[in-house]
Design an enzyme around this catalytic site. Structure first.
Site: not given
Length: 327
Positions: A52-53
């Site tokens: 999700v970064y």
């Protein structure tokens, strides 16, 4: 850079890890390349990311740089899965979601395997044994070499690690747990760290510099180019700008003056050498910031400095967290 074993496993990692939270968002390809090159040249091996970064851009950017800049065999790539952009369900650690997310991570990273695959957070909506089975499948299939967890509280970590140890050779033992830990955030010392030490799980501290506050940059004002001045990141920093934090930051600065070091180096050396810690994960905006953090390799804090910092930052441990013999 010194290498340490990750928990009670044969995997060795550099005792400082490189974080990629801002890659693909605040850190562009040029700055990311400079960071990775500087980290590798300093002897760093552990690079931590998550699916999700940057909405997946951090993994993609790392994948573009590996081999072109740094040999894949020289890196220990760690990623995470389980966080989802759903306001009604922040975490999905179901077997189906995790394994699908792992395949997507491998594609973005451009690799056949990750060295360490971590469950990003505990999911109360999924049976824990189902979540852990996904780790077993990932390791047995060769898509991950080792497995860990992140953001599990004490009982959650103890339950997960014990479950995995109950069937040796069948289930893969947990190598690590990643948790926020610094002089400004010592809550893991209550139950998480004792559980990790007892069960042979290595601790990877995130935000080891107190979200940047322990560098001393906020002592007089908020720098315009800092996270604290960013509309997106200001709420992330603000909880660490109270009076209690100020006293700790002042103590770190005093210690730094006495050691001819920087507050960054003192704060990072303190957490790096705490019992049970394997490798603090350091995130930087550019290579210059990262190089300043990597200079901590030459610093070991004297015992009296460690004790003084322990005292000024000591969290309150009361029943039942405290040793009963002292009550």
């Amino acid at each position: 850079m010194e290498q340490r074993h990750l928990g009670r496993t044969g995997l060795r990692v550099s005792r400082i890890g490189l974080g990629t939270l801002t890659w693909g968002r605040d850190t562009d390809e040029h700055d990311a390349a400079d960071q990775l090159k500087a980290f590798w040249e300093a002897g760093g091996t552990l690079v931590d990311t998550a699916d999700v970064y940057g909405g997946g851009d951090a993994e993609y950017l790392l994948g573009q740089l590996v081999e072109r800049l740094v040999p894949r065999r020289d890196l220990v790539i760690a990623t995470k899965a389980g966080s989802v952009p759903d306001p009604d369900r922040r975490f999905d650690s179901s077997r189906g979601h995790l394994l699908t997310a792992l395949d997507a991570s491998l594609e973005r990273l451009g690799t056949d395997y990750v060295d360490l695959w971590q469950v990003h957070a505990f999911d109360p909506g999924t049976p824990l044994e189902e979540t852990l089975q996904a780790l077993d499948i990932a390791v047995s299939s060769g898509r991950a070499r080792y497995a860990g967890v992140s953001n599990f509280c004490g009982w959650q970590l103890a339950k997960a690690a014990t479950w995995q140890l109950a069937a040796p050779g069948v289930r893969t033992r947990l190598a690590s747990t990643q948790m926020e830990y610094s002089l400004l955030k010592r809550g893991v010392e209550r139950e998480v760290l004792p559980a990790a030490l007892d069960l042979g799980v290595g601790l990877l501290p995130s935000s080891p510099l107190g979200r940047g506050v322990l560098t001393g940059k906020y002592r007089t004002a908020t720098p315009v180019d800092s996270r604290g001045a960013s509309e997106q990141m200001a709420p992330f920093v603000e909880p660490y700008l109270d009076e209690a934090a100020r006293l700790i930051v002042d103590a770190v600065a005093t210690a730094a003056d006495g050691l001819a070091a920087t507050p960054l180096e003192v704060a990072l050396a303190w957490v790096r050498d705490r019992p049970g810690v394997v490798a603090p994960i350091v995130g930087a905006r550019n290579a210059q910031q990262l190089t300043a953090a990597l200079s901590v390799e030459a610093l070991s804090l004297p015992d009296e400095i460690c004790q003084a910092l322990d005292d000024v930052s000591a969290p309150v441990h009361r029943y039942p967290d405290q040793d009963w013999s002292t009550l």
